[in-house]
Design a protein around this motif. Structure first.
Motif, PDB file in Angstrom:
ATOM      1  N   LEU A  45      -5.959   3.752   2.683  1.00 43.08           N
ATOM      2  CA  LEU A  45      -7.339   3.280   2.435  1.00 43.08           C
ATOM      3  C   LEU A  45      -7.577   1.839   1.807  1.00 43.08           C
ATOM      4  CD1 LEU A  45     -10.299   3.918   3.562  1.00 43.08           C
ATOM      5  CD2 LEU A  45     -10.623   5.167   1.566  1.00 43.08           C
ATOM      6  N   LEU A  46      -6.813   1.989   0.842  1.00 43.67           N
ATOM      7  CA  LEU A  46      -7.147   0.529   0.018  1.00 43.67           C
ATOM      8  C   LEU A  46      -6.621  -0.543   0.902  1.00 43.67           C
ATOM      9  CD1 LEU A  46      -7.796  -0.922  -2.633  1.00 43.67           C
ATOM     10  CD2 LEU A  46      -5.541  -0.575  -3.480  1.00 43.67           C
ATOM     11  N   VAL A  47      -5.604  -0.602   1.614  1.00 40.04           N
ATOM     12  CA  VAL A  47      -4.897  -1.323   2.335  1.00 40.04           C
ATOM     13  C   VAL A  47      -5.714  -1.838   3.521  1.00 40.04           C
ATOM     14  CG1 VAL A  47      -2.950  -1.803   4.146  1.00 40.04           C
ATOM     15  CG2 VAL A  47      -2.545  -0.994   1.649  1.00 40.04           C
ATOM     16  N   ASP A  48      -6.463  -0.745   4.225  1.00 38.42           N
ATOM     17  CA  ASP A  48      -7.403  -0.939   5.171  1.00 38.42           C
ATOM     18  C   ASP A  48      -8.681  -1.988   4.745  1.00 38.42           C
ATOM     19  OD1 ASP A  48      -5.872   0.234   7.108  1.00 38.42           O
ATOM     20  OD2 ASP A  48      -7.046   1.972   6.772  1.00 38.42           O
ATOM     21  N   VAL A  49      -8.999  -1.660   3.273  1.00 42.68           N
ATOM     22  CA  VAL A  49     -10.261  -2.549   2.887  1.00 42.68           C
ATOM     23  C   VAL A  49      -9.599  -4.078   2.586  1.00 42.68           C
ATOM     24  CG1 VAL A  49     -11.584  -3.036   0.857  1.00 42.68           C
ATOM     25  CG2 VAL A  49     -11.211  -0.629   1.725  1.00 42.68           C
ATOM     26  N   GLY A  92       0.937  -1.190   0.079  1.00 45.13           N
ATOM     27  CA  GLY A  92      -0.043  -0.078   0.006  1.00 45.13           C
ATOM     28  C   GLY A  92       1.174   1.204  -0.080  1.00 45.13           C
ATOM     29  N   MET A  93       2.160   1.278   0.665  1.00 41.29           N
ATOM     30  CA  MET A  93       2.744   2.507   1.109  1.00 41.29           C
ATOM     31  C   MET A  93       3.599   2.777  -0.424  1.00 41.29           C
ATOM     32  SD  MET A  93       2.185   3.715   3.730  1.00 41.29           S
ATOM     33  CE  MET A  93       3.727   5.047   3.639  1.00 41.29           C
ATOM     34  N   PHE A 113       3.579   6.013  -3.007  1.00 42.53           N
ATOM     35  CA  PHE A 113       4.610   6.499  -3.458  1.00 42.53           C
ATOM     36  C   PHE A 113       4.927   6.234  -4.715  1.00 42.53           C
ATOM     37  CE2 PHE A 113       5.426   6.536   0.999  1.00 42.53           C
ATOM     38  CZ  PHE A 113       5.770   7.876   1.042  1.00 42.53           C
ATOM     39  N   VAL A 114       4.225   5.528  -5.800  1.00 48.65           N
ATOM     40  CA  VAL A 114       4.291   5.169  -7.080  1.00 48.65           C
ATOM     41  C   VAL A 114       4.269   6.452  -7.960  1.00 48.65           C
ATOM     42  CG1 VAL A 114       2.998   4.704  -9.285  1.00 48.65           C
ATOM     43  CG2 VAL A 114       3.909   2.863  -7.345  1.00 48.65           C
ATOM     44  N   VAL A 155      -0.975   8.523  -1.392  1.00 46.18           N
ATOM     45  CA  VAL A 155      -0.562   7.871  -0.248  1.00 46.18           C
ATOM     46  C   VAL A 155      -1.846   7.565   0.749  1.00 46.18           C
ATOM     47  CG1 VAL A 155       0.756   7.552   1.739  1.00 46.18           C
ATOM     48  CG2 VAL A 155       1.860   8.538  -0.315  1.00 46.18           C
ATOM     49  N   LEU A 156      -2.781   8.638   1.007  1.00 48.59           N
ATOM     50  CA  LEU A 156      -3.896   8.337   1.744  1.00 48.59           C
ATOM     51  C   LEU A 156      -4.636   7.278   0.987  1.00 48.59           C
ATOM     52  CD1 LEU A 156      -4.346  11.757   2.916  1.00 48.59           C
ATOM     53  CD2 LEU A 156      -3.644  10.152   4.290  1.00 48.59           C
TER      54      LEU A 156
END
Length: 325
Positions: free
Chosen positions: A309-313, A255-256, A260-261, A304-305
């Motif tokens: 959020l995608l990682v949380d899902v 996710g991080m 940063f992509v 990044v935010l």
């Protein structure tokens, strides 16, 4: 759901804070872009032109709160101001020219490195002591010790300059115009091979070692022993029980990395003259183009935010314990 809503609120506050800082920092700095551009013309502009330039860049004599509301209003309309380096182009238009190329280049590189590194980590841990577990980690650590741009220059010199297998620069052939044709797509892929390879080689070891270290701990858990005792297939235990639980730390890292992509692999883009975000950022710094720098940093922050959020899902989907909170 409560977990996601709580995090969504935190991300909204973080986005507001980044917007506010993005507004305040240039106004706290000495000088402004209008004065810089006025000085660049070395007396060729009339003195009254500086007021028009300040107005064009959003630096007015209005109270700070009015400037802030105007800034937020323009932001929601997609108006990030006017670029100094690419004057009179809008910052949104300038960022849009590099955003697609950066998403394509760095996005593909991150996805390949994550997928391949994670798969290698799973297989190497499952067959501990084998050649994959013994040889690959030190080799990948050695390659990962080199910075992106150094590997990029080596690949460019060997495969581009000496052997002439791949193109030396840009995102596609100079003789082609962007079009949805097989020839253009082949040219884009051909120009992308070396920059993607440099990023993948440098980052592959990190993904593999991260997955390997987590898998070692997971394989010692009681439920893995129970699954073996029940006679489940080794393939099911490896992927469904072990890899799925060991994947969570790598998902966070993914996710991080995905966020940063958008900052682009800056120096890699410079080495290959690739027209992405990193290349634009260098041009903005060279020309002291504050509106463009603001726009790029804001894009990176929001990306990044959104990635977090995608990682949380994904966490809620992968780990049932988060659904019970």
């Amino acid at each position: 759901m409560r977990h996601l809503l709580r995090n969504l609120g935190l991300y909204a506050v973080a986005a507001w804070a980044s917007l506010t800082l993005n507004f305040l920092i240039p106004r706290l700095m000495p000088g402004d872009p209008a004065s810089l551009m006025f000085a660049r013309f070395q007396g060729q502009l009339q003195p009254e032109a500086i007021d028009a330039l300040r107005l064009a860049f959003g630096f007015t004599d209005a109270p700070l709160y009015q400037q802030y509301f105007t800034y937020v209003l323009h932001l929601f309309q997609g108006d990030l101001g006017i670029s100094v380096a690419y004057f009179p182009a809008n910052v949104t238009e300038v960022i849009a020219t590099g955003l697609g190329w950066t998403l394509l280049l760095s996005g593909i590189a991150v996805i390949i490195a994550f997928s391949l590194g994670t798969a290698l980590g799973v297989v190497a841990t499952w067959r501990r002591g084998g050649w994959l577990d013994s040889v690959m980690p030190p080799v990948l650590i050695f390659l990962g010790a080199f910075p992106y741009f150094w590997l990029a220059m080596v690949l460019l010199y060997a495969l581009g300059f000496v052997f002439g297998i791949f193109p030396l620069r840009h995102a596609y052939s100079d003789t082609l115009a962007p079009a949805l044709s097989g020839e253009f797509i082949f040219s884009v892929v051909q120009h992308m091979v070396l920059p993607v390879a440099a990023i993948v080689i440098a980052s592959l070891g990190g993904w593999m070692l991260s997955m390997r270290s987590t898998m070692v701990g997971v394989l010692a858990e009681d439920y893995i022993t129970m699954a073996n005792a029940k006679g489940l297939s080794q393939k099911r235990i490896m992927f469904h029980y072990a890899a799925r639980n060991a994947l969570l730390p790598n998902i966070t890292g993914f996710g991080m990395a995905l966020g940063f992509v958008l900052s682009g692999s800056l120096l890699t883009e410079i080495v290959f003259s690739y027209p992405g975000q990193g290349y634009l950022l260098i041009q903005a710094v060279r020309n002291q183009d504050y509106p463009l720098m603001q726009g790029i940093f804001l894009t990176i922050t929001l990306a990044v935010l959104a990635a977090n959020l995608l990682v949380d899902v994904l966490y809620v989907w992968l780990d049932p314990r988060t659904r019970a909170r």
